[in-house]
Write a protein that holds these residues in place. Structure first.
Motif, PDB file in Angstrom:
ATOM      1  N   ARG A 195       0.813  -1.206   0.000  1.00 45.68           N
ATOM      2  CA  ARG A 195       0.000   0.000   0.000  1.00 45.68           C
ATOM      3  C   ARG A 195       0.851   1.263   0.000  1.00 45.68           C
ATOM      4  NH1 ARG A 195      -5.328  -0.787   3.847  1.00 45.68           N
ATOM      5  NH2 ARG A 195      -6.472  -2.106   2.370  1.00 45.68           N
ATOM      6  N   LEU A 196       0.220   2.360  -0.375  1.00 48.82           N
ATOM      7  CA  LEU A 196       0.867   3.664  -0.401  1.00 48.82           C
ATOM      8  C   LEU A 196      -0.189   4.730  -0.203  1.00 48.82           C
ATOM      9  CD1 LEU A 196       1.267   4.783  -4.071  1.00 48.82           C
ATOM     10  CD2 LEU A 196       0.785   2.376  -3.579  1.00 48.82           C
ATOM     11  N   THR A 197       0.248   5.886   0.272  1.00 50.69           N
ATOM     12  CA  THR A 197      -0.683   6.996   0.454  1.00 50.69           C
ATOM     13  C   THR A 197      -0.837   7.775  -0.850  1.00 50.69           C
ATOM     14  OG1 THR A 197       1.065   8.545   1.083  1.00 50.69           O
ATOM     15  CG2 THR A 197       0.050   7.236   2.853  1.00 50.69           C
ATOM     16  N   LYS A 198      -1.851   8.621  -0.886  1.00 51.39           N
ATOM     17  CA  LYS A 198      -2.055   9.486  -2.047  1.00 51.39           C
ATOM     18  C   LYS A 198      -0.864  10.425  -2.228  1.00 51.39           C
ATOM     19  CE  LYS A 198      -5.535  12.449  -4.248  1.00 51.39           C
ATOM     20  NZ  LYS A 198      -4.614  13.510  -4.671  1.00 51.39           N
ATOM     21  N   ARG A 199      -0.220  10.814  -1.121  1.00 49.34           N
ATOM     22  CA  ARG A 199       0.949  11.685  -1.231  1.00 49.34           C
ATOM     23  C   ARG A 199       2.055  11.013  -2.047  1.00 49.34           C
ATOM     24  NH1 ARG A 199      -0.946  12.828   3.936  1.00 49.34           N
ATOM     25  NH2 ARG A 199       0.154  11.042   4.825  1.00 49.34           N
ATOM     26  N   VAL A 200       2.243   9.711  -1.843  1.00 47.78           N
ATOM     27  CA  VAL A 200       3.231   8.980  -2.639  1.00 47.78           C
ATOM     28  C   VAL A 200       2.737   8.858  -4.085  1.00 47.78           C
ATOM     29  CG1 VAL A 200       4.450   6.796  -2.946  1.00 47.78           C
ATOM     30  CG2 VAL A 200       4.061   7.692  -0.638  1.00 47.78           C
ATOM     31  N   TYR A 201       1.483   8.462  -4.239  1.00 44.16           N
ATOM     32  CA  TYR A 201       0.931   8.254  -5.581  1.00 44.16           C
ATOM     33  C   TYR A 201       1.057   9.502  -6.439  1.00 44.16           C
ATOM     34  CZ  TYR A 201      -2.473   7.284  -9.272  1.00 44.16           C
ATOM     35  OH  TYR A 201      -3.081   7.110 -10.492  1.00 44.16           O
ATOM     36  N   ASP A 202       0.759  10.652  -5.868  1.00 44.08           N
ATOM     37  CA  ASP A 202       0.784  11.894  -6.643  1.00 44.08           C
ATOM     38  C   ASP A 202       2.181  12.243  -7.151  1.00 44.08           C
ATOM     39  OD1 ASP A 202      -1.922  12.230  -6.339  1.00 44.08           O
ATOM     40  OD2 ASP A 202      -1.769  13.687  -4.696  1.00 44.08           O
ATOM     41  N   GLU A 203       3.215  11.741  -6.492  1.00 49.63           N
ATOM     42  CA  GLU A 203       4.590  12.060  -6.893  1.00 49.63           C
ATOM     43  C   GLU A 203       5.182  11.034  -7.849  1.00 49.63           C
ATOM     44  OE1 GLU A 203       5.761  14.837  -6.254  1.00 49.63           O
ATOM     45  OE2 GLU A 203       4.751  15.569  -4.458  1.00 49.63           O
ATOM     46  N   LEU A 204       4.497   9.920  -8.083  1.00 44.86           N
ATOM     47  CA  LEU A 204       5.064   8.836  -8.874  1.00 44.86           C
ATOM     48  C   LEU A 204       5.144   9.173 -10.362  1.00 44.86           C
ATOM     49  CD1 LEU A 204       3.228   5.750  -7.310  1.00 44.86           C
ATOM     50  CD2 LEU A 204       5.672   6.268  -7.130  1.00 44.86           C
ATOM     51  N   PRO A 205       6.159   8.641 -11.050  1.00 41.47           N
ATOM     52  CA  PRO A 205       6.187   8.753 -12.510  1.00 41.47           C
ATOM     53  C   PRO A 205       5.067   7.915 -13.115  1.00 41.47           C
ATOM     54  CG  PRO A 205       7.927   7.297 -11.746  1.00 41.47           C
ATOM     55  CD  PRO A 205       7.310   7.909 -10.516  1.00 41.47           C
ATOM     56  N   ASP A 206       4.735   8.187 -14.347  1.00 39.84           N
ATOM     57  CA  ASP A 206       3.582   7.549 -14.981  1.00 39.84           C
ATOM     58  C   ASP A 206       3.674   6.029 -14.999  1.00 39.84           C
ATOM     59  OD1 ASP A 206       2.539  10.044 -15.447  1.00 39.84           O
ATOM     60  OD2 ASP A 206       3.157  10.150 -17.558  1.00 39.84           O
ATOM     61  N   ASP A 207       4.882   5.472 -15.242  1.00 42.11           N
ATOM     62  CA  ASP A 207       4.968   4.018 -15.373  1.00 42.11           C
ATOM     63  C   ASP A 207       4.660   3.302 -14.065  1.00 42.11           C
ATOM     64  OD1 ASP A 207       7.298   4.920 -14.179  1.00 42.11           O
ATOM     65  OD2 ASP A 207       8.645   3.595 -15.305  1.00 42.11           O
ATOM     66  N   ILE A 208       4.941   3.935 -12.932  1.00 43.46           N
ATOM     67  CA  ILE A 208       4.636   3.282 -11.653  1.00 43.46           C
ATOM     68  C   ILE A 208       3.240   3.665 -11.166  1.00 43.46           C
ATOM     69  CG2 ILE A 208       5.380   2.966  -9.263  1.00 43.46           C
ATOM     70  CD1 ILE A 208       8.213   3.231 -10.157  1.00 43.46           C
ATOM     71  N   GLN A 209       2.775   4.878 -11.476  1.00 41.70           N
ATOM     72  CA  GLN A 209       1.371   5.195 -11.199  1.00 41.70           C
ATOM     73  C   GLN A 209       0.454   4.179 -11.871  1.00 41.70           C
ATOM     74  OE1 GLN A 209      -0.035   9.104 -12.175  1.00 41.70           O
ATOM     75  NE2 GLN A 209       0.530   9.949 -10.180  1.00 41.70           N
ATOM     76  N   GLY A 210       0.870   3.735 -13.049  1.00 39.61           N
ATOM     77  CA  GLY A 210       0.031   2.821 -13.824  1.00 39.61           C
ATOM     78  C   GLY A 210      -0.163   1.457 -13.215  1.00 39.61           C
ATOM     79  N   ILE A 211       0.646   1.095 -12.213  1.00 38.42           N
ATOM     80  CA  ILE A 211       0.474  -0.214 -11.559  1.00 38.42           C
ATOM     81  C   ILE A 211      -0.120  -0.059 -10.156  1.00 38.42           C
ATOM     82  CG2 ILE A 211       2.301  -1.312 -12.904  1.00 38.42           C
ATOM     83  CD1 ILE A 211       4.101  -1.078 -10.378  1.00 38.42           C
TER      84      ILE A 211
END
Length: 498
Positions: A195-211
């Motif tokens: 799991r991860l928080t939205k704070r982490v998700y918002d900073e992720l590059p597209d290729d990792i946001q996609g998973i």
């Protein structure tokens, strides 16, 4: 042994008087945090805190033993797991991150490189979760086929946290205070999810946001999808992570050769355990009570400090609270302070040996002493915390493995067992000023203590709240307020609980 107001207040004041000026600065360059951070030299560090939890360890540590070699094999497996996960976290060619410590079955890592690069830090946090999951399934489980497959759950958050390091002699440890260090641990669930928080998700590059997918029943929480090894290998390569499972297999096999079953020993304990004397070659398996005491509201309290002076004052208060909590466990009662986990202390009571009532009573009195220090002596000496901070406690007992494992120079005091996890869970569900105890602890208590607790049917343990006075005989003068719930108990305290 007992808690005493004047003794407690005196040692708190002595610590306040002897503490030097605290420095809090932003970390602006890479540093060896173990060397840089002290009680008075603190740094505000932007980074991702990652927790990785192996749920099976607790059950195996407490299970009935039919074959001593099987139990030795389990200890050996935990040792090798900690060694290799530590290498994955720290190795410059892999994640080049900070292995903060192991909290029993849970590893805590900090990723802060490159400095203030939110995208790379977040990406590395999610890849660390995925790599350790891959290690467990493709390397660790095949290396130890005699046990049920181990499973990993993880949590990650990002933001600023204040790093410090304190303690005495061999008892020093890195500590991080602030929302990301706290919240990453709290979002872990028991279903093997990463799991991860939205704070982490918002900073992720597209290729990792996609998973990553949003968790439908949890606000601002995401979870990582299951991906193939080929996909993981492509992601680690593109993000500069040198994960090589074949090299990991070779390291694990080399560790198995270096630590054969013949070097692993465990026994019970007739005297108070010296945890720093333990190792893969000397482990203790005892009937023990785990005691957790957590300062409720502290994360919000320190996050609300926006000026340098306010941050310094919060840290000064934290150091005093931390040292007093350790003193209650080690000096006022016959306990062992295992470690601090942020603003939470973990203690162990294992004497009198195999005495259910004796251990339950000493552990419950220890929890009461922690409450008494927070509500009376600490608040008298630290007036700013009077209306802002309280303490929640949890106690359970049963078969527990106590040891010190891992790589040389990075071996952590750890306790593994179902009562360890249960005590932590009860503490997390308690409000400030409450103490929760399991049915096993409650049933073992003498009547003078039992009457302080009520069963909470919602939380399913016994609870006591606001135990705030004692008479010369050590008998509490108030009984716990009735708590209508299912099976935990809570204890009221201010002074000895009984």
């Amino acid at each position: 042994m007992a808690w005493d107001y004047e003794t407690s207040k005196k040692r708190i004041q002595q610590h306040l008087d002897s503490m030097g000026d605290i420095e809090v600065k932003k970390l602006v360059r890479e540093a060896k945090l173990d060397d840089l951070l002290t009680e008075t030299c603190c740094r505000e560090i932007y980074g991702s805190h990652v927790y990785l939890h192996v749920s099976n360890f607790a059950k195996l540590a407490s299970e009935e033993i039919d074959d001593s070699d099987r139990y030795k094999g389990f200890i050996r497996a935990v040792h090798i797991y900690q060694r290799e996960v530590g290498r994955i976290i720290q190795d410059e060619a892999i994640f080049n991150a900070v292995r903060v410590h192991f909290q029993g079955p849970k590893a805590h890592a900090l990723i802060y490189r490159p400095i203030d690069n939110a995208e790379k830090i977040s990406a590395h946090a999610i890849l660390l979760e995925l790599v350790v999951k891959d290690f467990v399934s493709s390397v660790f489980n095949p290396a130890f086929p005699d046990y049920d497959n181990f499973r990993i759950a993880g949590g990650a958050d990002i933001g600023n946290a204040i790093g410090t390091r304190n303690g005495e002699a061999k008892d020093r440890e890195l500590l991080f205070l602030g929302a990301p260090a706290n919240h990453a641990a709290k979002i872990i669930n028991s279903h093997g999810q990463l799991r991860l928080t939205k704070r982490v998700y918002d900073e992720l590059p597209d290729d990792i946001q996609g998973i990553c997918d949003e968790v439908t029943d949890k606000d601002d929480i995401y979870q990582v999808q299951h991906i193939s090894q080929a996909k993981l290998d492509a992601l680690t390569k593109s993000h500069g992570i040198g994960w090589d499972r074949e090299a990991s297999k070779k390291r694990v096999e080399a560790d198995k050769e270096s630590f054969p079953l013949t070097v692993v020993e465990y026994s019970s304990a007739n005297q108070l355990i010296d945890v720093d004397d333990l190792s893969i070659r000397k482990n203790k398996r005892v009937m023990a009570a785990s005691v957790y005491g957590d300062v409720t509201g502290f994360t919000a309290y320190i996050d609300a400090a926006t000026t340098d002076e306010a941050k310094k004052e919060r840290l000064r208060e934290f150091h005093v609270i931390r040292k007093e909590m350790a003193a209650v466990v080690r000096r006022d009662f016959n306990g062992i302070r295992i470690q601090f986990q942020g603003d939470r202390v973990q203690g162990i009571i294992h004497l009198p040996k195999d005495d259910e009532t004796g251990v339950a009573t000493e552990a419950t009195d220890t929890a009461a002493g922690l409450q008494a220090s927070m509500e009376r002596s600490l608040k008298d000496c630290l007036p700013n915390v009077k209306k802002k901070l309280n303490l929640a406690a949890g106690v359970d007992q049963g078969t527990t493995l106590i040891t010190k494992l891992g790589t040389r120079g990075h071996r952590d005091r750890i306790c593994l067992g179902e009562p360890v996890d249960s005590a932590a869970s009860m503490e997390e569900k308690c409000e400030g000023k409450e103490t929760g105890v399991s049915k096993r602890v409650y049933d073992a208590l003498p009547d003078r203590l039992k009457k302080q607790f009520s069963y909470d049917s919602d939380r399913r343990y016994y609870v006591a709240a606001d135990l705030t006075s004692e008479d010369p005989d050590g008998e509490t003068t108030k009984q716990a307020a009735a708590v209508q719930s299912p099976a935990p108990y809570i204890l009221r305290h201010d002074g000895r609980s009984a």
